[in-house]
Design a protein around this motif. Structure first.
Motif, PDB file in Angstrom:
ATOM      1  N   ARG A  47      15.665  13.537  54.079  1.00 15.14           N
ATOM      2  CA  ARG A  47      14.989  14.197  55.204  1.00 15.14           C
ATOM      3  C   ARG A  47      14.096  13.195  55.928  1.00 15.14           C
ATOM      4  NH1 ARG A  47      13.432  19.260  56.182  1.00 15.14           N
ATOM      5  NH2 ARG A  47      11.262  18.543  56.182  1.00 15.14           N
ATOM      6  N   SER A  48      14.524  12.814  57.133  1.00 18.31           N
ATOM      7  CA  SER A  48      13.713  11.860  57.893  1.00 18.31           C
ATOM      8  C   SER A  48      12.377  12.464  58.312  1.00 18.31           C
ATOM      9  CB  SER A  48      14.478  11.380  59.128  1.00 18.31           C
ATOM     10  OG  SER A  48      14.773  12.477  59.995  1.00 18.31           O
ATOM     11  N   ALA A  49      12.337  13.818  58.462  1.00 19.26           N
ATOM     12  CA  ALA A  49      11.103  14.489  58.885  1.00 19.26           C
ATOM     13  C   ALA A  49      10.015  14.408  57.827  1.00 19.26           C
ATOM     14  CB  ALA A  49      11.393  15.954  59.224  1.00 19.26           C
ATOM     15  N   ASP A  50      10.368  14.051  56.597  1.00 25.94           N
ATOM     16  CA  ASP A  50       9.345  13.839  55.577  1.00 25.94           C
ATOM     17  C   ASP A  50       8.592  12.540  55.826  1.00 25.94           C
ATOM     18  OD1 ASP A  50      10.019  16.160  54.274  1.00 25.94           O
ATOM     19  OD2 ASP A  50      11.373  15.190  52.844  1.00 25.94           O
ATOM     20  N   PHE A  51       9.127  11.700  56.712  1.00 28.40           N
ATOM     21  CA  PHE A  51       8.536  10.402  57.007  1.00 28.40           C
ATOM     22  C   PHE A  51       8.112  10.288  58.471  1.00 28.40           C
ATOM     23  CE2 PHE A  51      11.383  10.033  53.452  1.00 28.40           C
ATOM     24  CZ  PHE A  51      10.786   9.138  52.583  1.00 28.40           C
ATOM     25  N   PHE A  52       9.045  10.697  59.363  1.00 27.31           N
ATOM     26  CA  PHE A  52       8.816  10.531  60.796  1.00 27.31           C
ATOM     27  C   PHE A  52       9.221  11.821  61.528  1.00 27.31           C
ATOM     28  CE2 PHE A  52      10.237   6.461  58.964  1.00 27.31           C
ATOM     29  CZ  PHE A  52       9.072   5.717  59.119  1.00 27.31           C
ATOM     30  N   VAL A  53       8.340  12.284  62.422  1.00 28.46           N
ATOM     31  CA  VAL A  53       8.599  13.502  63.197  1.00 28.46           C
ATOM     32  C   VAL A  53       8.660  13.130  64.666  1.00 28.46           C
ATOM     33  CG1 VAL A  53       7.783  15.812  63.780  1.00 28.46           C
ATOM     34  CG2 VAL A  53       7.361  14.879  61.488  1.00 28.46           C
ATOM     35  N   GLU A  54       9.790  13.393  65.307  1.00 30.88           N
ATOM     36  CA  GLU A  54       9.935  13.064  66.733  1.00 30.88           C
ATOM     37  C   GLU A  54       8.946  13.855  67.572  1.00 30.88           C
ATOM     38  OE1 GLU A  54      13.822  13.231  68.367  1.00 30.88           O
ATOM     39  OE2 GLU A  54      14.780  12.230  66.667  1.00 30.88           O
ATOM     40  N   SER A  55       8.357  13.171  68.567  1.00 25.07           N
ATOM     41  CA  SER A  55       7.403  13.823  69.454  1.00 25.07           C
ATOM     42  C   SER A  55       7.462  13.136  70.817  1.00 25.07           C
ATOM     43  CB  SER A  55       5.988  13.761  68.863  1.00 25.07           C
ATOM     44  OG  SER A  55       5.094  14.524  69.649  1.00 25.07           O
ATOM     45  N   SER A  56       6.541  13.477  71.707  1.00 23.12           N
ATOM     46  CA  SER A  56       6.505  12.867  73.039  1.00 23.12           C
ATOM     47  C   SER A  56       5.086  12.958  73.584  1.00 23.12           C
ATOM     48  CB  SER A  56       7.494  13.560  73.980  1.00 23.12           C
ATOM     49  OG  SER A  56       7.149  14.916  74.139  1.00 23.12           O
ATOM     50  N   TYR A  57       4.841  12.240  74.657  1.00 30.50           N
ATOM     51  CA  TYR A  57       3.523  12.258  75.300  1.00 30.50           C
ATOM     52  C   TYR A  57       3.698  11.936  76.774  1.00 30.50           C
ATOM     53  CZ  TYR A  57       3.702   7.144  75.391  1.00 30.50           C
ATOM     54  OH  TYR A  57       4.066   5.852  75.637  1.00 30.50           O
ATOM     55  N   GLU A  58       2.679  12.224  77.568  1.00 25.22           N
ATOM     56  CA  GLU A  58       2.693  11.892  78.992  1.00 25.22           C
ATOM     57  C   GLU A  58       1.820  10.669  79.233  1.00 25.22           C
ATOM     58  OE1 GLU A  58       1.688  14.955  81.697  1.00 25.22           O
ATOM     59  OE2 GLU A  58       3.395  16.243  81.186  1.00 25.22           O
ATOM     60  N   ASP A  59       2.360   9.716  79.950  1.00 23.53           N
ATOM     61  CA  ASP A  59       1.551   8.544  80.263  1.00 23.53           C
ATOM     62  C   ASP A  59       0.683   8.808  81.490  1.00 23.53           C
ATOM     63  OD1 ASP A  59       3.206   8.397  82.442  1.00 23.53           O
ATOM     64  OD2 ASP A  59       4.145   6.488  81.919  1.00 23.53           O
ATOM     65  N   HIS A  69       5.397  11.038  65.175  1.00 22.00           N
ATOM     66  CA  HIS A  69       4.279  11.332  64.296  1.00 22.00           C
ATOM     67  C   HIS A  69       4.686  10.886  62.902  1.00 22.00           C
ATOM     68  CE1 HIS A  69       2.608  14.596  67.174  1.00 22.00           C
ATOM     69  NE2 HIS A  69       1.945  13.452  67.316  1.00 22.00           N
ATOM     70  N   LEU A  70       3.809  10.119  62.258  1.00 21.23           N
ATOM     71  CA  LEU A  70       4.118   9.576  60.946  1.00 21.23           C
ATOM     72  C   LEU A  70       3.373  10.348  59.866  1.00 21.23           C
ATOM     73  CD1 LEU A  70       4.456   7.154  63.064  1.00 21.23           C
ATOM     74  CD2 LEU A  70       4.256   5.666  61.067  1.00 21.23           C
ATOM     75  N   THR A  71       4.081  10.720  58.814  1.00 26.81           N
ATOM     76  CA  THR A  71       3.423  11.286  57.639  1.00 26.81           C
ATOM     77  C   THR A  71       2.866  10.139  56.805  1.00 26.81           C
ATOM     78  OG1 THR A  71       5.390  11.174  56.235  1.00 26.81           O
ATOM     79  CG2 THR A  71       5.149  13.137  57.627  1.00 26.81           C
ATOM     80  N   LYS A  72       2.214  10.462  55.721  1.00 24.93           N
ATOM     81  CA  LYS A  72       1.694   9.419  54.842  1.00 24.93           C
ATOM     82  C   LYS A  72       2.844   8.573  54.295  1.00 24.93           C
ATOM     83  CE  LYS A  72      -1.522   8.695  51.017  1.00 24.93           C
ATOM     84  NZ  LYS A  72      -2.370   9.356  49.981  1.00 24.93           N
ATOM     85  N   LYS A  73       3.973   9.226  53.985  1.00 21.21           N
ATOM     86  CA  LYS A  73       5.150   8.492  53.516  1.00 21.21           C
ATOM     87  C   LYS A  73       5.669   7.548  54.598  1.00 21.21           C
ATOM     88  CE  LYS A  73       7.098  11.843  50.226  1.00 21.21           C
ATOM     89  NZ  LYS A  73       8.279  12.695  49.943  1.00 21.21           N
TER      90      LYS A  73
END
Length: 259
Positions: A47-59, A69-73
């Motif tokens: 599960r990649s989401a246990d390590f990295f969660v896709e997100s976005s932002y506005e510049d 978004h990074l988990t502790k793992k």
């Protein structure tokens, strides 16, 4: 730079932009590295989401750009690829920040009376009171909804409890069919079967209150049972024919044509 750890739905995460600043790396380069980590994890059926969660932002120009978004793992994985002072500083920073947030979450979940620190105890007590008020409001809202629906349910029950019974011939007439054709249709739909010269409901419908049988005396030696449909059964037939066969009573067909 100070690394920020945020709580999103109980999951502790940090932003890849902050991580890039901490390790003195371009954000785009870090994203490419994380994309590679994600591919490896997925290929390994992890599960990649246990390590990295896709997100976005506005510049600053209003563009929507990708980030993670990074988990502790996830931070562990990034830190393992670093060497020298940068890796040491980043590891120390994220471990400290995650521990601080974990402690805050633990305190938030503790009952106020178990917290020794007077300020934290007061803060937790305030949160508890707000939660109680919110729960009280939700319960009041649910009770009102139930009370609003109750008159409708009661009225509907009264209609269904109407004591008037209908022969199959009467219901068949509503659909422009003969009783014989109508009985066969209900048999095809798995509602009833024929026993001798009497139609009986299959077991799954027998105890629903759809029919009521009466025995009529022919003479001193003979009697015959007739099955009548209740108002509840009439509604059941209506819904069944409408959903399974698209068949409507003549009245509704005429209303559709007029419309």
């Amino acid at each position: 730079m100070d690394l920020k750890v945020i709580n999103i739905n109980g999951q502790l995460l940090t932003d890849s932009r902050d991580v890039a600043d901490m390790v003195d790396k371009r954000h785009s380069d870090l994203l490419r590295s994380i994309d590679g980590y994600v591919d490896i994890l997925l290929n390994a059926k992890l599960r990649s989401a246990d390590f990295f969660v896709e997100s976005s932002y506005e510049d600053t120009t209003g563009r929507t750009l990708p980030c993670y978004h990074l988990t502790k793992k996830g931070c562990d994985m990034v830190a393992n690829k670093l060497t020298g002072k940068k890796g040491v500083v980043f590891t120390a920073m994220y471990v400290t920040k995650f521990e601080e947030m974990e402690k805050q979450l633990f305190n938030l979940n503790q009952p106020s009376y178990t917290i020794d620190d007077p300020i934290q105890r007061a803060e937790r007590w305030i949160i508890e009171q707000k939660e109680k008020q919110q729960l009280k409001l939700q319960n009041a809202q649910k009770e009102q909804i139930i009370n609003e629906l109750q008159p409708k349910a009661t009225y509907y029950d009264l209609v269904l409890q109407n004591k008037s019974l209908l022969s199959v011939s009467k219901i068949a007439k509503d659909y422009g069919m003969s009783a014989r054709t109508f009985n066969k249709l209900l048999h095809e739909l798995g509602v009833q079967f024929r026993q001798g010269d009497c139609w009986l409901l299959y077991q799954q419908y027998a105890d629903k209150g759809y029919t009521q049988s009466k025995t009529h005396t022919i003479d001193s030696e003979k009697s015959k049972m007739h099955t009548y449909w209740t108002q509840k059964g009439r509604l059941f037939i209506y819904e069944l024919l409408k959903s399974r066969k698209g068949i409507l009573p003549i009245m509704e067909r005429e209303n559709q044509q007029v419309g």
